[in-house]
Motif scaffolding. Structure first.
Motif, PDB file in Angstrom:
ATOM      1  N   GLY A   9      -1.116  -6.598  -7.297  1.00  0.00           N
ATOM      2  CA  GLY A   9      -1.402  -7.611  -6.284  1.00  0.00           C
ATOM      3  C   GLY A   9      -2.887  -7.783  -6.041  1.00  0.00           C
ATOM      4  O   GLY A   9      -3.721  -7.152  -6.700  1.00  0.00           O
ATOM      5  N   ASP A  10      -3.215  -8.655  -5.092  1.00  0.00           N
ATOM      6  CA  ASP A  10      -4.615  -8.917  -4.769  1.00  0.00           C
ATOM      7  C   ASP A  10      -5.312  -7.696  -4.178  1.00  0.00           C
ATOM      8  O   ASP A  10      -6.464  -7.419  -4.492  1.00  0.00           O
ATOM      9  N   ARG A  11      -4.616  -6.970  -3.306  1.00  0.00           N
ATOM     10  CA  ARG A  11      -5.234  -5.832  -2.611  1.00  0.00           C
ATOM     11  C   ARG A  11      -4.630  -4.489  -2.977  1.00  0.00           C
ATOM     12  O   ARG A  11      -5.270  -3.456  -2.846  1.00  0.00           O
ATOM     13  N   ARG A  12      -3.355  -4.520  -3.371  1.00  0.00           N
ATOM     14  CA  ARG A  12      -2.641  -3.269  -3.628  1.00  0.00           C
ATOM     15  C   ARG A  12      -1.845  -3.359  -4.922  1.00  0.00           C
ATOM     16  O   ARG A  12      -1.519  -4.442  -5.393  1.00  0.00           O
ATOM     17  N   ILE A  13      -1.510  -2.167  -5.432  1.00  0.00           N
ATOM     18  CA  ILE A  13      -0.672  -2.055  -6.617  1.00  0.00           C
ATOM     19  C   ILE A  13       0.528  -1.194  -6.227  1.00  0.00           C
ATOM     20  O   ILE A  13       0.371  -0.021  -5.889  1.00  0.00           O
ATOM     21  N   GLY A  14       1.704  -1.801  -6.270  1.00  0.00           N
ATOM     22  CA  GLY A  14       2.926  -1.042  -6.029  1.00  0.00           C
ATOM     23  C   GLY A  14       3.273  -0.259  -7.284  1.00  0.00           C
ATOM     24  O   GLY A  14       3.104  -0.752  -8.399  1.00  0.00           O
ATOM     25  N   THR A  30       1.766   3.316  -3.318  1.00  0.00           N
ATOM     26  CA  THR A  30       1.035   2.047  -3.260  1.00  0.00           C
ATOM     27  C   THR A  30      -0.438   2.401  -3.344  1.00  0.00           C
ATOM     28  O   THR A  30      -0.933   3.199  -2.555  1.00  0.00           O
ATOM     29  N   LEU A  31      -1.108   1.837  -4.338  1.00  0.00           N
ATOM     30  CA  LEU A  31      -2.527   2.132  -4.545  1.00  0.00           C
ATOM     31  C   LEU A  31      -3.368   0.984  -4.014  1.00  0.00           C
ATOM     32  O   LEU A  31      -3.063  -0.177  -4.273  1.00  0.00           O
ATOM     33  N   GLU A  32      -4.423   1.320  -3.302  1.00  0.00           N
ATOM     34  CA  GLU A  32      -5.377   0.308  -2.848  1.00  0.00           C
ATOM     35  C   GLU A  32      -6.310  -0.006  -4.011  1.00  0.00           C
ATOM     36  O   GLU A  32      -6.812   0.906  -4.666  1.00  0.00           O
ATOM     37  N   LYS A  33      -6.516  -1.287  -4.278  1.00  0.00           N
ATOM     38  CA  LYS A  33      -7.458  -1.667  -5.330  1.00  0.00           C
ATOM     39  C   LYS A  33      -8.878  -1.440  -4.822  1.00  0.00           C
ATOM     40  O   LYS A  33      -9.162  -1.643  -3.651  1.00  0.00           O
ATOM     41  N   ARG A  34      -9.753  -0.997  -5.739  1.00  0.00           N
ATOM     42  CA  ARG A  34     -11.126  -0.682  -5.364  1.00  0.00           C
ATOM     43  C   ARG A  34     -12.087  -1.407  -6.271  1.00  0.00           C
ATOM     44  O   ARG A  34     -11.755  -1.722  -7.421  1.00  0.00           O
ATOM     45  N   ARG A  35     -13.263  -1.631  -5.782  1.00  0.00           N
ATOM     46  CA  ARG A  35     -14.282  -2.317  -6.586  1.00  0.00           C
ATOM     47  C   ARG A  35     -14.676  -1.506  -7.819  1.00  0.00           C
ATOM     48  O   ARG A  35     -14.998  -2.050  -8.859  1.00  0.00           O
ATOM     49  N   ARG A 115       6.875  -2.777   6.911  1.00  0.00           N
ATOM     50  CA  ARG A 115       7.105  -3.630   5.734  1.00  0.00           C
ATOM     51  C   ARG A 115       5.835  -3.745   4.914  1.00  0.00           C
ATOM     52  O   ARG A 115       5.873  -3.660   3.692  1.00  0.00           O
ATOM     53  N   LYS A 116       4.693  -3.933   5.596  1.00  0.00           N
ATOM     54  CA  LYS A 116       3.410  -4.049   4.887  1.00  0.00           C
ATOM     55  C   LYS A 116       3.135  -2.809   4.048  1.00  0.00           C
ATOM     56  O   LYS A 116       2.551  -2.893   2.981  1.00  0.00           O
ATOM     57  N   GLN A 117       3.552  -1.651   4.563  1.00  0.00           N
ATOM     58  CA  GLN A 117       3.272  -0.391   3.878  1.00  0.00           C
ATOM     59  C   GLN A 117       4.142  -0.178   2.641  1.00  0.00           C
ATOM     60  O   GLN A 117       3.734   0.510   1.715  1.00  0.00           O
ATOM     61  N   VAL A 118       5.342  -0.764   2.615  1.00  0.00           N
ATOM     62  CA  VAL A 118       6.264  -0.440   1.522  1.00  0.00           C
ATOM     63  C   VAL A 118       6.650  -1.615   0.626  1.00  0.00           C
ATOM     64  O   VAL A 118       7.276  -1.419  -0.404  1.00  0.00           O
ATOM     65  N   VAL A 119       6.273  -2.842   0.983  1.00  0.00           N
ATOM     66  CA  VAL A 119       6.743  -3.997   0.217  1.00  0.00           C
ATOM     67  C   VAL A 119       6.244  -3.976  -1.225  1.00  0.00           C
ATOM     68  O   VAL A 119       6.990  -4.324  -2.152  1.00  0.00           O
ATOM     69  N   ASP A 120       5.025  -3.549  -1.479  1.00  0.00           N
ATOM     70  CA  ASP A 120       4.500  -3.517  -2.844  1.00  0.00           C
ATOM     71  C   ASP A 120       5.215  -2.464  -3.690  1.00  0.00           C
ATOM     72  O   ASP A 120       5.517  -2.693  -4.864  1.00  0.00           O
ATOM     73  N   LYS A 121       5.494  -1.318  -3.077  1.00  0.00           N
ATOM     74  CA  LYS A 121       6.219  -0.262  -3.769  1.00  0.00           C
ATOM     75  C   LYS A 121       7.642  -0.730  -4.092  1.00  0.00           C
ATOM     76  O   LYS A 121       8.158  -0.492  -5.187  1.00  0.00           O
TER      77      LYS A 121
END
Length: 138
Positions: A9-14, A30-35, A115-121
């Motif tokens: 995703g744009d900000r996270r990777i499930g 769920t991984l946060e994308k980093r620069r 939901r925000k915390q688990v939807v990507d996973k």
């Protein structure tokens, strides 16, 4: 043989992983994308930890089946994974998986914050499970 499923995703990777027989998918992170692309190192760690032999990346297609800008970004990410991890990386049509994940969480009466915390996973789990199901049908 375990398979890793990713919802990029744009900000996270499930992230989801299959069982050793390749029958079921379970969401694991769920991984946060980093620069600095630190998420790639984390994916490499997960590949070692779970002894992953294949990776499935969700490919967001338009409803008419064409690939738009978002899909091209996912294809580039899949290429990067292939180069870094030297594993087979498959792209899997993920149309409506995030919508399905949201609907499932709503039906389960999960709060908006949770939901925000688990939807990507959950979306990664759906992508991987659909891929696994397609392999067993053949």
């Amino acid at each position: 043989m375990r398979i890793l499923g990713l919802d990029y995703g744009d900000r996270r990777i499930g992230v989801a992983v299959s069982d050793e027989l390749g029958w079921t998918a379970q969401g694991i992170d769920t991984l946060e994308k980093r620069r600095d692309e630190g998420e790639l190192a984390k994916i490499a760690e997960l590949v070692k930890q779970y002894e992953i032999e294949e990776i499935v990346v969700g490919l967001p297609k338009n409803m008419n089946g064409t690939i738009g800008p978002r899909g091209e970004i996912c294809m580039a990410f899949a290429d990067k994974l292939r180069g870094q991890l030297e594993l087979p990386v498959h792209l899997w049509d993920e149309r409506l998986t995030t919508v399905s994940a949201h609907r499932t969480l709503l039906e389960a009466d999960v709060s908006r914050g949770k939901r925000k915390q688990v939807v990507d996973k959950m979306a990664a789990t759906l992508i991987l499970q659909n891929y696994l199901d397609s392999k067993t049908i053949r």
